[in-house]
Design an enzyme around this catalytic site. Structure first.
Site, PDB file in Angstrom:
ATOM      1  N   HIS A 240      18.806 -35.293 -10.311  1.00 44.61           N
ATOM      2  CA  HIS A 240      18.278 -35.989  -9.350  1.00 44.61           C
ATOM      3  C   HIS A 240      16.687 -35.551  -9.438  1.00 44.61           C
ATOM      4  CE1 HIS A 240      21.950 -37.094  -7.475  1.00 44.61           C
ATOM      5  NE2 HIS A 240      22.388 -36.021  -7.785  1.00 44.61           N
TER       6      HIS A 240
ATOM      7  N   ASN B 150      -1.633   1.490   5.672  1.00 46.73           N
ATOM      8  CA  ASN B 150      -0.681   0.108   5.314  1.00 46.73           C
ATOM      9  C   ASN B 150      -0.210  -0.550   6.205  1.00 46.73           C
ATOM     10  OD1 ASN B 150       1.367  -1.330   4.022  1.00 46.73           O
ATOM     11  ND2 ASN B 150       2.860   0.420   4.081  1.00 46.73           N
ATOM     12  N   GLY B 151      -0.624  -2.069   6.320  1.00 46.82           N
ATOM     13  CA  GLY B 151      -0.103  -2.722   7.308  1.00 46.82           C
ATOM     14  C   GLY B 151      -1.110  -3.958   7.478  1.00 46.82           C
TER      15      GLY B 151
ATOM     16  N   GLU C 227      18.137 -16.487  -9.934  1.00 48.96           N
ATOM     17  CA  GLU C 227      17.583 -15.134  -9.948  1.00 48.96           C
ATOM     18  C   GLU C 227      17.015 -15.170 -11.335  1.00 48.96           C
ATOM     19  OE1 GLU C 227      16.912 -12.707  -8.349  1.00 48.96           O
ATOM     20  OE2 GLU C 227      17.126 -11.063  -9.807  1.00 48.96           O
TER      21      GLU C 227
ATOM     22  N   TRP D 168      -3.011  -2.505  -1.629  1.00 50.24           N
ATOM     23  CA  TRP D 168      -2.509  -3.898  -1.920  1.00 50.24           C
ATOM     24  C   TRP D 168      -3.393  -4.795  -0.987  1.00 50.24           C
ATOM     25  CZ3 TRP D 168      -0.100  -8.204  -0.158  1.00 50.24           C
ATOM     26  CH2 TRP D 168       0.275  -9.322  -1.036  1.00 50.24           C
TER      27      TRP D 168
ATOM     28  N   CYS E  38       0.801  -1.239   0.099  1.00 55.52           N
ATOM     29  CA  CYS E  38      -0.004  -0.041  -0.040  1.00 55.52           C
ATOM     30  C   CYS E  38       0.891   1.347  -0.038  1.00 55.52           C
ATOM     31  CB  CYS E  38      -0.889   0.071   1.130  1.00 55.52           C
ATOM     32  SG  CYS E  38      -1.929  -1.435   1.517  1.00 55.52           S
TER      33      CYS E  38
ATOM     34  N   LYS F 150       6.505  -3.818  -4.756  1.00 52.26           N
ATOM     35  CA  LYS F 150       7.746  -3.611  -4.678  1.00 52.26           C
ATOM     36  C   LYS F 150       8.495  -3.677  -3.309  1.00 52.26           C
ATOM     37  CE  LYS F 150      11.767  -2.081  -6.189  1.00 52.26           C
ATOM     38  NZ  LYS F 150      12.314  -3.230  -7.002  1.00 52.26           N
TER      39      LYS F 150
ATOM     40  N   GLU G  32       8.467 -13.731 -12.439  1.00 53.68           N
ATOM     41  CA  GLU G  32       7.648 -12.557 -11.870  1.00 53.68           C
ATOM     42  C   GLU G  32       7.323 -11.582 -12.926  1.00 53.68           C
ATOM     43  OE1 GLU G  32       9.833 -10.399  -9.180  1.00 53.68           O
ATOM     44  OE2 GLU G  32      11.514 -10.064 -10.184  1.00 53.68           O
TER      45      GLU G  32
ATOM     46  N   LYS H 274      13.258 -13.695 -12.367  1.00 48.34           N
ATOM     47  CA  LYS H 274      12.884 -12.777 -13.187  1.00 48.34           C
ATOM     48  C   LYS H 274      11.887 -13.222 -14.167  1.00 48.34           C
ATOM     49  CE  LYS H 274      13.903  -9.975 -11.393  1.00 48.34           C
ATOM     50  NZ  LYS H 274      14.703 -10.196 -10.257  1.00 48.34           N
TER      51      LYS H 274
ATOM     52  N   ARG I  44       4.856   0.349  -6.198  1.00 44.13           N
ATOM     53  CA  ARG I  44       4.839  -0.253  -5.028  1.00 44.13           C
ATOM     54  C   ARG I  44       4.006  -1.639  -5.074  1.00 44.13           C
ATOM     55  NH1 ARG I  44       6.873   2.322  -0.350  1.00 44.13           N
ATOM     56  NH2 ARG I  44       5.576   1.166   1.093  1.00 44.13           N
TER      57      ARG I  44
END
Ligand code: M6R
Length: 614
Positions: A510, A100-101, A487, A74, A2, A609, A494, A491, A27
């Site tokens: 394996h 926010n939270g 990584e 969010w 948020c 973010k 996402e 990328k 964000r």
């Protein structure tokens, strides 16, 4: 997550709020809203969707008022819809609040309030909080500032809130715990509040970072007053920001992600500049130098981080063990905090975070602190909560990273962790001077090598066009390249929503090898160095099963290039520095695939973010 914006002063609030919300879009959010007070009435609008939808909604409506709050939500409690969007009103309609939270004990509070006749319109924890504040005001006769303070003593969880009372348009109240909030002090009685400084950077560089459990009153007449929720008066400490407006604009690129990928030669250079003195063969890491004793006597390093920062931590594990000979463990912050980790004398905890606000990393820090560990932070955002919660640290100087997919922050983190490992190795005498100087010299060439790799963009784009419609991808690497495989996979998934997995190349046999057929693209970091021959064997294994190989190879390599379906050359460097260079084509590839698939690369679905909730 948020985003919060607030304004009180001598200008119209709405244009400041809406511009601020646009700056906070990075964000991650799914609904937005604003509220201004004019003639002691709220002009309040909110809706599901983007800030552009909110702008359309308010078109032609009354948006006047020199005090106001704005929010991007969010979703946590309740689906993204118009009703759950913030701001939320108290039951009597006098208070408007953004948050926010997560209020963890909201259910208990809600039940108690409902028993007293409160009726709720939304599914949010936030609406419970504003009703709770209203309840305290009506029962005790206290003003908003005092009621917020008292309410927050009862609240369990994380919050950054801004609240206003339509009957008193001269005052704005805000508070925070575990979610960021910064107050900007502008000219001539203008005050700004936001989740970070980007919404008001052109208005003021003077900011006050609110600390956990502090409540601030901003009054048009008397200015800024801060108390703790225990009612202790605090003197606001004014910081001067260095952030520039250009740093948070796209600068001619189509997206922030592309801009940030291309900024890497500069951001890596900025992260090592002033810390590496090749003429005198010296390293200057003041955060290490100040605590030399602790590093000299370190028995173990525990790295805590999330996501891409965790991948940077994995690279650092190899660095600390190889160079400084200190046993190192890398932990997901979210796992570390929920067990009972053993912290012993001589343990150093390194917390890595681009935003410096990640809730799990912050909680891991607090836990390690309680257990007596020395905490060292590697953060990108100056003044962020994590940078202030650690005992010492080193900033990455990547500049603001706006794209949700972390790119330049990763390479800057690895560069700074590299310097830390070298500096500690130097102090502990675990590297020969000759090797140390060679590695320092090699590190200084990395910005140019990254510049060189960026020239592969067209080739990478053409490879992206071939694989853009595939549904799965594997990424393989060994040693220093294993974290790069992770990584690269992160990328791709996402921003393009293609399922991708990263593995140590030898682990393939394996299990994951069962997935290989002609439909499976396998990205392999196969640079010449320590396990080159082994990786070549892994490539053969994939080829034998008709998998498609896209290899990142050292310039001039023939063996892998002949085996691979596509190869991308990167300049030769020491094994330990390969991650910074080899990750670049993988970033570019994800970018191009996502663009070709019509995805929003800067704001991928469901992602935020800075992840300020647990
Ligand atoms: O701000 P932080 O570095 O603490 O963030 C950690 C992760 O949330 C972050 O790296 C995330 O994985 C990125 N979106 C990856 O691109």
């Amino acid at each position: 997550m948020c985003g919060i914006v607030g304004f009180i002063g001598n200008q119209q609030a709405y244009p400041i709020l809406i511009k601020g919300l646009k700056r906070l879009e990075y964000r991650g959010y799914d609904s937005s809203g604003v509220s201004m007070i004019e003639n002691q009435e709220f002009n309040q609008y909110k809706c599901k969707g983007k800030v552009a939808d909110l702008e359309a909604l308010v078109s032609g409506k009354d948006i006047s008022g020199t005090i106001g709050i704005g929010h991007t939500r969010w979703a946590t409690h309740g689906v993204p819809n118009d009703v759950n969007a913030h701001p939320h009103l108290s039951g009597d309609g006098n208070l408007s609040l953004i948050h926010n939270g997560i209020i963890e004990n909201y259910a208990t509070l809600k039940e108690a309030l409902m028993e007293q006749g409160h009726v709720f319109k939304s599914d949010t924890d936030t609406e419970v909080l504003v009703h709770f504040i209203e309840d305290i005001m009506s029962k005790t006769g206290s003003d908003l500032f005092e009621a917020v303070r008292v309410a927050l003593c009862e609240v369990v969880g994380a919050y950054a809130i801004v609240v206003m009372d339509r009957r008193h348009p001269n005052r704005l109240v805000c508070a925070k715990k575990s979610s960021p909030l910064v107050i900007g002090i502008g000219a001539e009685g203008d005050y700004f509040i936001a989740s970070d400084a980007t919404p008001f950077i052109e208005y003021t560089k003077n900011v006050v970072y609110l600390e956990d459990e502090e409540v601030a009153l901003i009054d048009r007449q008397s200015g800024l007053k801060i108390v703790t929720i225990q009612n202790q008066q605090k003197d606001p400490y004014i910081h001067e920001l260095e952030l520039k407006l250009e740093a948070i604009e796209k600068g001619g690129y189509d997206s922030f992600m592309l801009k940030e990928i291309h900024e890497q030669p500069r951001s890596i250079h900025d992260s090592i500049r002033g810390r590496l003195n090749l003429n005198h063969g010296m390293l200057k890491m003041s955060g290490i130098d100040r605590h030399e004793e602790i590093w000299m006597n370190a028995n173990r390093i525990i790295i805590v981080a999330c996501g891409t920062s965790w991948h940077a931590g994995l690279v650092a594990e190899y660095l600390f063990e190889e160079f400084a000979r200190i046993p190192t463990e890398v932990e997901y912050a979210s796992e570390f905090r929920y067990r009972d980790p053993i912290i012993q004398q001589g343990d150093i905890v390194i917390a890595i975070s681009q935003s410096g606000e990640t809730a799990d990393t912050l909680a891991a820090i607090e836990l390690a602190k309680e257990k007596g560990a020395f905490i060292f932070g590697v953060c990108n955002v100056v003044g962020s909560t994590i940078s202030r919660a650690t005992h010492s640290g080193a900033y990455t100087h990547a500049g603001p990273e706006i794209g949700v997919a972390s790119t330049k922050a990763f390479t800057a983190q690895v560069a700074v962790l590299y310097l830390i490992a070298l500096s500690v190795a130097d102090k502990r005498g675990t590297l020969s001077k000759e090797r140390l100087h060679r590695l320092m010299a090699e590190l200084s060439t990395i910005p140019d090598k990254v510049e060189e790799v960026l020239k592969t963009n067209d080739l990478v784009e053409s490879i992206a066009a071939i694989y853009k419609d595939h549904r799965n991808a594997l990424y393989l690497g060994r040693g220093y390249s294993f974290p790069v495989a992770l990584e690269g996979a992160l990328k791709l998934k996402e921003i393009s929503y293609i399922h991708a997995e990263g593995y140590p190349a030898a682990e393939m046999k394996h299990g994951p090898i069962a997935l290989i057929d002609e439909e499976m693209p396998v990205f392999v970091i196969a640079t010449q160095g320590h396990s080159y021959e082994k990786v070549v064997s892994n490539i053969q294994e994939v080829k034998a099963r008709k998998g498609k190989i896209i290899a990142i190879v050292t310039a001039g390599d023939k063996t892998v290039s002949e085996l691979a379906d596509h190869s991308i050359e990167i300049p030769k460097t020491d094994d330990s520095l390969v991650p910074i260079v080899s990750v670049i084509p993988l970033q570019l590839l994800s970018y191009h695939v996502a663009v070709m698939r019509g995805c929003n690369v800067d704001q991928p679905r469901n992602l935020a973010k800075s992840v300020t909730v647990e």
